[in-house]
Design an enzyme around this catalytic site. Sequence first.
Site, short mmCIF file in Angstrom:
data_model
loop_
_atom_site.label_atom_id
_atom_site.label_comp_id
_atom_site.label_asym_id
_atom_site.label_seq_id
_atom_site.Cartn_x
_atom_site.Cartn_y
_atom_site.Cartn_z
N ASP A 1 -73.34 53.69 32.47
CA ASP A 1 -73.32 53.59 33.93
C ASP A 1 -74.66 53.11 34.49
OD1 ASP A 1 -70.70 54.55 34.10
OD2 ASP A 1 -71.36 56.63 34.09
N ARG B 1 -78.62 69.03 36.67
CA ARG B 1 -78.57 68.06 37.77
C ARG B 1 -79.49 68.38 38.94
NH1 ARG B 1 -77.24 64.74 34.20
NH2 ARG B 1 -75.11 63.94 34.12
N ASP C 1 -70.85 65.59 39.47
CA ASP C 1 -72.28 65.32 39.48
C ASP C 1 -72.75 64.62 40.74
OD1 ASP C 1 -72.86 66.59 37.13
OD2 ASP C 1 -72.76 64.80 35.88
N SER D 1 -67.51 59.54 27.57
CA SER D 1 -68.49 59.87 28.59
C SER D 1 -69.21 61.13 28.13
CB SER D 1 -67.80 60.11 29.94
OG SER D 1 -68.75 60.49 30.91
#
Length: 406
Positions: free
Chosen positions: A18, A98, A127, A179
């Site tokens: 990504d 995060r 996220d 992922s």
Amino acid sequence: MSKKEIKKIVLAYSGGLDTSIIIPWLKENYDDPEIIAVAGNVGQADELEGLEEKAIKTGASKLYVMDLVDELVDDVIIPSMMMGAKYEDYLLGTAFARPIIAKSLVEIAKKENADAIAHGCTGKGNDQIRFELAIKRFAPEMKIIAPWREWDIKSRDEEIDYAEAHNVPLKVSRETSYSKDKNLWHLSHEGLDLEDPANEPQYDKPGFLEMCVSPAAAPDEATYLTLDFEKGWPVALDGEKMKASDIVRKLNELGGKNGIGILDIVENRMTGMKDRGVYETPGGAILYRAHEVLEMITVDKDTAHMKSKLAVDFADLVYNGKWFTPLREALQAFAEKTQEHVTGQVKLKLYKGNIITAGVTSPETLYSEKIVTFQASDYNQADATGFINLWGLPDTVLALRDQGKL
């Protein structure tokens, strides 16, 4: 602020699929702004190798690598462990990291006088919320760019097409492009064959598991270890004093080789959909279990039961990106208060995916062998008669009423 007005963007950068294509995409679609890549070192180890070269090669002006490992462990993971926070059995690996990463993004954005912060989170996942709530907490006026909510790319295959067309080097192929998210605490796997809950995860396929071996491939001989805690904080492993992050690293090694901490679940995302994922959390699973075992003999019943209820709320806050909130701070204060007597040593046995309690001791124990023994003791068993009569009085009165005897 229009796209042309955005001259400098700080990008949360991992070097994965990504974020690798986001750099050229931003330059194409935002009038060639300067891209400053920021990677949070949260213990992903080899994933940081060659990251600066890759970021600059794909169009970034520079890369910051922020050392966040001890902040992650000391400020987020250990307090959450003290509370016993789990989200539907998930030990919150991605959710833990995060907010800390996002806070560092804001620090760099302010230092660099950036116009915007960008991230590579999809519009389907959790996220995006975790990153953006933390950014809003520390930079409420900052422009946030989420390419997955803007571009025409619809799938990982299309991302790979874009990468190939723009000569972006990738470490994944179409066949292996799970992922993944990795940090010191865990590794997650989503996508591909895992999208169908009917499919068994390929634990024995080389390269699928990274932190663990499958339980079937674990040694036939058990591994024993001891963990020491002081007021709920892990302070030593097998008698050796070390900081919490080093304890997690060593537990990852011990747990990984014994197939510990593999979890396959379908969880409820914040965005309303159910998502299937496989998580590897070897050290975390061991640490949580050891702490739970020690609490069994050091925390009183009422406190333990209340803490187990609040643990669900605490886990929800973490999972839902609400780390930097007054409620989380208040619940953490409660958790820390409950740990005043959680001091002692736990012995565990690791064997083919299992964590087996092998003993627990504490100078603060509430367990009294003299009271609970089946042998002779000073406990007067006749005292139970009056207790039962009083405890059962409402039931007795109900029965008398039903029988017309009141």
